[in-house]
Design a protein around this motif. Sequence first.
Motif, PDB file in Angstrom:
ATOM      1  N   TYR A  55       0.822  -1.212   0.000  1.00 40.88           N
ATOM      2  CA  TYR A  55       0.000   0.000   0.000  1.00 40.88           C
ATOM      3  C   TYR A  55       0.852   1.257   0.000  1.00 40.88           C
ATOM      4  CZ  TYR A  55       0.441   1.358   4.935  1.00 40.88           C
ATOM      5  OH  TYR A  55       0.904   1.796   6.139  1.00 40.88           O
ATOM      6  N   LEU A  56       2.058   1.191   0.567  1.00 41.55           N
ATOM      7  CA  LEU A  56       2.934   2.361   0.531  1.00 41.55           C
ATOM      8  C   LEU A  56       3.429   2.645  -0.889  1.00 41.55           C
ATOM      9  CD1 LEU A  56       4.915   1.894   3.850  1.00 41.55           C
ATOM     10  CD2 LEU A  56       3.127   3.573   3.350  1.00 41.55           C
ATOM     11  N   THR A  57       3.564   1.597  -1.697  1.00 38.00           N
ATOM     12  CA  THR A  57       3.904   1.781  -3.102  1.00 38.00           C
ATOM     13  C   THR A  57       2.742   2.452  -3.824  1.00 38.00           C
ATOM     14  OG1 THR A  57       5.341  -0.166  -3.053  1.00 38.00           O
ATOM     15  CG2 THR A  57       4.595   0.581  -5.220  1.00 38.00           C
ATOM     16  N   ALA A  58       1.518   2.021  -3.521  1.00 37.44           N
ATOM     17  CA  ALA A  58       0.335   2.649  -4.105  1.00 37.44           C
ATOM     18  C   ALA A  58       0.240   4.107  -3.663  1.00 37.44           C
ATOM     19  CB  ALA A  58      -0.921   1.881  -3.708  1.00 37.44           C
ATOM     20  N   ARG A  59       0.578   4.375  -2.410  1.00 41.18           N
ATOM     21  CA  ARG A  59       0.555   5.757  -1.895  1.00 41.18           C
ATOM     22  C   ARG A  59       1.531   6.618  -2.677  1.00 41.18           C
ATOM     23  NH1 ARG A  59       0.988   6.718   4.403  1.00 41.18           N
ATOM     24  NH2 ARG A  59      -1.143   5.988   4.161  1.00 41.18           N
ATOM     25  N   ARG A  60       2.715   6.092  -2.940  1.00 41.50           N
ATOM     26  CA  ARG A  60       3.724   6.844  -3.700  1.00 41.50           C
ATOM     27  C   ARG A  60       3.255   7.066  -5.138  1.00 41.50           C
ATOM     28  NH1 ARG A  60       6.017  10.203  -5.673  1.00 41.50           N
ATOM     29  NH2 ARG A  60       8.237  10.450  -6.037  1.00 41.50           N
ATOM     30  N   ALA A  61       2.561   6.093  -5.713  1.00 43.74           N
ATOM     31  CA  ALA A  61       2.030   6.248  -7.073  1.00 43.74           C
ATOM     32  C   ALA A  61       0.980   7.354  -7.114  1.00 43.74           C
ATOM     33  CB  ALA A  61       1.434   4.924  -7.555  1.00 43.74           C
ATOM     34  N   VAL A  62       0.124   7.410  -6.106  1.00 45.09           N
ATOM     35  CA  VAL A  62      -0.895   8.462  -6.043  1.00 45.09           C
ATOM     36  C   VAL A  62      -0.227   9.828  -5.891  1.00 45.09           C
ATOM     37  CG1 VAL A  62      -2.810   9.386  -4.670  1.00 45.09           C
ATOM     38  CG2 VAL A  62      -2.728   6.946  -5.209  1.00 45.09           C
ATOM     39  N   ARG A  63       0.828   9.897  -5.089  1.00 45.20           N
ATOM     40  CA  ARG A  63       1.560  11.165  -4.943  1.00 45.20           C
ATOM     41  C   ARG A  63       2.142  11.595  -6.285  1.00 45.20           C
ATOM     42  NH1 ARG A  63       6.764  11.827  -1.174  1.00 45.20           N
ATOM     43  NH2 ARG A  63       6.237   9.657  -0.986  1.00 45.20           N
ATOM     44  N   GLU A  64       2.673  10.635  -7.043  1.00 47.57           N
ATOM     45  CA  GLU A  64       3.214  10.934  -8.371  1.00 47.57           C
ATOM     46  C   GLU A  64       2.113  11.474  -9.288  1.00 47.57           C
ATOM     47  OE1 GLU A  64       5.674  11.287 -11.662  1.00 47.57           O
ATOM     48  OE2 GLU A  64       6.249  10.974  -9.573  1.00 47.57           O
ATOM     49  N   LEU A  65       0.942  10.874  -9.238  1.00 42.36           N
ATOM     50  CA  LEU A  65      -0.183  11.339 -10.059  1.00 42.36           C
ATOM     51  C   LEU A  65      -0.612  12.749  -9.648  1.00 42.36           C
ATOM     52  CD1 LEU A  65      -2.224   8.033 -10.183  1.00 42.36           C
ATOM     53  CD2 LEU A  65      -1.058   9.129 -12.116  1.00 42.36           C
ATOM     54  N   ARG A  66      -0.574  13.039  -8.343  1.00 38.74           N
ATOM     55  CA  ARG A  66      -0.886  14.394  -7.876  1.00 38.74           C
ATOM     56  C   ARG A  66       0.133  15.391  -8.412  1.00 38.74           C
ATOM     57  NH1 ARG A  66      -2.204  12.229  -2.849  1.00 38.74           N
ATOM     58  NH2 ARG A  66      -0.136  12.700  -2.080  1.00 38.74           N
ATOM     59  N   GLU A  67       1.402  15.002  -8.365  1.00 36.48           N
ATOM     60  CA  GLU A  67       2.462  15.884  -8.856  1.00 36.48           C
ATOM     61  C   GLU A  67       2.312  16.142 -10.350  1.00 36.48           C
ATOM     62  OE1 GLU A  67       6.086  13.980  -7.595  1.00 36.48           O
ATOM     63  OE2 GLU A  67       5.748  14.490  -5.493  1.00 36.48           O
ATOM     64  N   ARG A  68       1.788  15.182 -11.089  1.00 40.83           N
ATOM     65  CA  ARG A  68       1.546  15.354 -12.531  1.00 40.83           C
ATOM     66  C   ARG A  68       0.275  16.162 -12.787  1.00 40.83           C
ATOM     67  NH1 ARG A  68       2.417   9.302 -15.107  1.00 40.83           N
ATOM     68  NH2 ARG A  68       4.347   8.795 -14.008  1.00 40.83           N
ATOM     69  N   GLY A  69      -0.513  16.403 -11.753  1.00 40.56           N
ATOM     70  CA  GLY A  69      -1.751  17.146 -11.915  1.00 40.56           C
ATOM     71  C   GLY A  69      -2.904  16.318 -12.443  1.00 40.56           C
ATOM     72  N   LEU A  70      -2.776  14.991 -12.365  1.00 41.33           N
ATOM     73  CA  LEU A  70      -3.820  14.111 -12.899  1.00 41.33           C
ATOM     74  C   LEU A  70      -4.900  13.781 -11.887  1.00 41.33           C
ATOM     75  CD1 LEU A  70      -1.593  11.676 -14.985  1.00 41.33           C
ATOM     76  CD2 LEU A  70      -2.999  13.577 -15.807  1.00 41.33           C
ATOM     77  N   VAL A  71      -4.571  13.856 -10.598  1.00 40.01           N
ATOM     78  CA  VAL A  71      -5.553  13.561  -9.558  1.00 40.01           C
ATOM     79  C   VAL A  71      -5.482  14.623  -8.476  1.00 40.01           C
ATOM     80  CG1 VAL A  71      -5.477  11.050  -9.964  1.00 40.01           C
ATOM     81  CG2 VAL A  71      -4.042  12.055  -8.185  1.00 40.01           C
ATOM     82  N   VAL A  72      -6.566  14.699  -7.709  1.00 38.85           N
ATOM     83  CA  VAL A  72      -6.651  15.614  -6.574  1.00 38.85           C
ATOM     84  C   VAL A  72      -7.102  14.794  -5.384  1.00 38.85           C
ATOM     85  CG1 VAL A  72      -7.835  17.631  -5.650  1.00 38.85           C
ATOM     86  CG2 VAL A  72      -7.263  17.533  -8.069  1.00 38.85           C
ATOM     87  N   THR A  73      -6.437  14.966  -4.240  1.00 42.06           N
ATOM     88  CA  THR A  73      -6.820  14.256  -3.027  1.00 42.06           C
ATOM     89  C   THR A  73      -7.446  15.243  -2.050  1.00 42.06           C
ATOM     90  OG1 THR A  73      -5.049  12.647  -3.319  1.00 42.06           O
ATOM     91  CG2 THR A  73      -5.994  12.825  -1.116  1.00 42.06           C
ATOM     92  N   LEU A  74      -8.634  14.900  -1.586  1.00 37.17           N
ATOM     93  CA  LEU A  74      -9.325  15.695  -0.576  1.00 37.17           C
ATOM     94  C   LEU A  74      -9.306  14.906   0.721  1.00 37.17           C
ATOM     95  CD1 LEU A  74     -12.411  16.772  -2.700  1.00 37.17           C
ATOM     96  CD2 LEU A  74     -10.348  18.087  -2.227  1.00 37.17           C
ATOM     97  N   PRO A  75      -8.704  15.449   1.782  1.00 40.04           N
ATOM     98  CA  PRO A  75      -8.653  14.723   3.046  1.00 40.04           C
ATOM     99  C   PRO A  75     -10.049  14.292   3.500  1.00 40.04           C
ATOM    100  CG  PRO A  75      -7.251  16.651   3.133  1.00 40.04           C
ATOM    101  CD  PRO A  75      -8.038  16.743   1.856  1.00 40.04           C
ATOM    102  N   ALA A  76     -10.133  13.061   3.957  1.00 41.09           N
ATOM    103  CA  ALA A  76     -11.367  12.439   4.452  1.00 41.09           C
ATOM    104  C   ALA A  76     -12.417  12.238   3.365  1.00 41.09           C
ATOM    105  CB  ALA A  76     -11.949  13.237   5.616  1.00 41.09           C
TER     106      ALA A  76
END
Length: 97
Positions: A55-76
């Motif tokens: 899951y930490l690898t998946a977390r890092r992948a999501v961070r990469e997608l955020r850095e690319r501007g492809l996804v947005v994470t909203l807490p909770a």
Amino acid sequence: MAADTGDSPIDPNKIAYVYMQVADHIAARIASGELRPGARLPGERDLGEEYEVAYLTARRAVRELRERGLVVTLPAKGTFVAYPPETGQVADDDAEA
């Protein structure tokens, strides 16, 4: 999402970081229209299970997608596919000048 157990698109023998392979695969799904703007991605643990990675690898992948501007994470709330920036419109500050 689309991957079945035992059918992960991730190749641990490939000369690339596993998190980058996951991010690239999700980015390709976004580009193809399989994942549309506003669509909610599964949680990091679910992504880890889907791609057969930690899951930490998946977390890092999501961070990469955020850095690319492809996804947005909203807490909770979760992680969502970002809407593409609108083109051809003048920003409000530029319109007044």
